[in-house]
Design a protein around this motif. Structure first.
Motif, PDB file in Angstrom:
ATOM      1  N   UNK A  27       0.841  -1.188   0.000  1.00  0.00           N
ATOM      2  CA  UNK A  27       0.000   0.000   0.000  1.00  0.00           C
ATOM      3  C   UNK A  27       0.878   1.240   0.000  1.00  0.00           C
ATOM      4  N   UNK A  28       0.612   2.195  -0.896  1.00  0.00           N
ATOM      5  CA  UNK A  28       1.454   3.401  -0.932  1.00  0.00           C
ATOM      6  C   UNK A  28       1.335   4.194   0.359  1.00  0.00           C
ATOM      7  N   UNK A 186      -0.113   0.881  15.244  1.00  0.00           N
ATOM      8  CA  UNK A 186       0.012  -0.553  14.981  1.00  0.00           C
ATOM      9  C   UNK A 186      -1.303  -1.284  15.231  1.00  0.00           C
ATOM     10  N   UNK A 187      -1.991  -0.916  16.301  1.00  0.00           N
ATOM     11  CA  UNK A 187      -3.295  -1.546  16.585  1.00  0.00           C
ATOM     12  C   UNK A 187      -4.313  -1.186  15.511  1.00  0.00           C
ATOM     13  N   UNK A 192      -7.643  -2.671  10.768  1.00  0.00           N
ATOM     14  CA  UNK A 192      -8.203  -2.416   9.444  1.00  0.00           C
ATOM     15  C   UNK A 192      -7.585  -3.295   8.366  1.00  0.00           C
ATOM     16  N   UNK A 193      -6.366  -3.802   8.576  1.00  0.00           N
ATOM     17  CA  UNK A 193      -5.753  -4.709   7.618  1.00  0.00           C
ATOM     18  C   UNK A 193      -5.517  -4.064   6.266  1.00  0.00           C
ATOM     19  N   UNK A 198      -7.362   2.809   2.287  1.00  0.00           N
ATOM     20  CA  UNK A 198      -8.587   3.407   1.767  1.00  0.00           C
ATOM     21  C   UNK A 198      -9.422   4.082   2.841  1.00  0.00           C
ATOM     22  N   UNK A 199      -9.383   3.577   4.050  1.00  0.00           N
ATOM     23  CA  UNK A 199     -10.218   4.128   5.108  1.00  0.00           C
ATOM     24  C   UNK A 199      -9.595   5.396   5.684  1.00  0.00           C
ATOM     25  N   UNK A 200     -10.424   6.302   6.124  1.00  0.00           N
ATOM     26  CA  UNK A 200      -9.975   7.561   6.726  1.00  0.00           C
ATOM     27  C   UNK A 200     -10.704   7.804   8.045  1.00  0.00           C
TER      28      UNK A 200
END
Length: 315
Positions: A27-28, A186-187, A192-193, A198-200
């Motif tokens: 992931x960038x 880290x958690x 979210x994996x 993509x998630x914000x």
């Protein structure tokens, strides 16, 4: 193997004689996303494309495996473990639920018993005691040198919170806050994996901006403090005034003795510099001895596991 700085050994173990495998997709990062967006602009786009490929810091390894940034290695290893457990569960080799003691009782060199996914995950997950050990060791390695430096500067040449001791205090606090923010990130990434890019969520933004702010304070304290030390700012009269007198410098109690060879200074140096310096040398010696013992232990563990694999092939 996973803690090594060079992936050459791992590359040699898994090398199949063919060409280098295609690099894995990652992931960038935040800055790479901004850079990709900047390429779409009319003026910046051609300039960025011309500069692509010029990296002032080149990697020394040409293979499938690359070294991860030091502050991301712990999270990277945790993601590996989680992916390995998921692949194990999807492979169909995992039996029904069993007790966690079956994992410890199964023999590697003898008859192998497949363990359940729950037992495997429990054996590879840090419990509360493990987290307490990691937290205590990390805090000791971080705060011990900061505490020794703070005690020395706080008590010499004049007892009180001044420029030098305040720099050590700000740096120590910023590092503790940075560790907390990294653990929080880290958690969140584990939670979210693959959907992390993509998630914000609001927590992601708070964590990122917190890292930027605390990181700026830490860099300012470390780099700025070093520059002030080299330029002699800490040796000036103003920096020897305790912080409690900064707003009232004309107070008679804020008076600073200009001579560096007073009896009080010599006595304070003998009482604090010798103790803190000896303690620092002792701590560094113990840490180096433990690190030496740990790498020797890892080599023995690796040899034992390699011998077990060889004995299984012979049988």
């Amino acid at each position: 193997m996973l803690a090594a700085n060079s992936p050459s050994a791992l590359e040699g173990i898994v090398y199949d004689g063919g060409s280098s495998a295609r690099p894995d997709r990652y992931d960038p990062s935040f800055w790479k996303q901004k850079l990709q967006k900047a390429k779409t602009y009319g003026i910046l786009g051609p300039i960025i494309k011309k500069l692509e490929g010029y990296n002032p810091v080149e990697t020394a390894f040409e293979g499938r495996f690359k070294t991860e940034k030091l502050w991301k290695r712990g999270l990277n290893k945790r993601l590996w473990v989680q992916e390995a457990i998921s692949e194990y569960a999807a492979s169909g080799c995992a039996p029904g639920p069993v007790s966690s003691s079956s994992l410890a009782s199964s023999s590697y060199a003898g008859q192998r018993t497949n363990v359940s996914t729950e037992a495997l995950r429990a054996s590879l997950t840090l419990d509360a005691l493990d987290c307490a050990y990691v937290f205590a060791c990390a805090q000791f390695l971080l705060l011990a040198p900061c505490a020794l430096a703070f005690l020395t500067s706080f008590n010499t040449p004049r007892a009180g919170l001044s420029c030098r001791s305040l720099t050590y205090l700000v740096y120590a606090i910023s590092q503790v806050c940075e560790m907390g923010l990294w653990a929080w990130e880290a958690r969140l990434k584990t939670r979210y994996g693959a959907r992390w890019s993509e998630t914000q969520p609001v927590a992601k933004r708070i964590c990122w901006w917190g890292q930027v702010f605390v990181g700026f304070v830490a860099i300012f304290a470390a780099v700025g403090g070093t520059m002030m030390q080299l330029l002699g700012v800490y040796r000036s009269c103003a920096c020897k005034v305790p912080a409690s007198y900064w707003l009232r410098l004309r107070d008679p109690d804020a008076y600073i003795i200009l001579s560096d060879n007073t009896a009080a200074d010599i006595d304070a140096a003998q009482r604090w510099w010798t103790v803190t310096g000896s303690t620092a040398v002792g701590i560094v010696s113990i840490v180096c001895a433990l690190a030496w013992w740990h790498q020797r232990r890892l080599r023995k563990v690796f040899r034992d596991e390699a011998d077990k694999i060889e004995s299984d092939r012979i049988c």
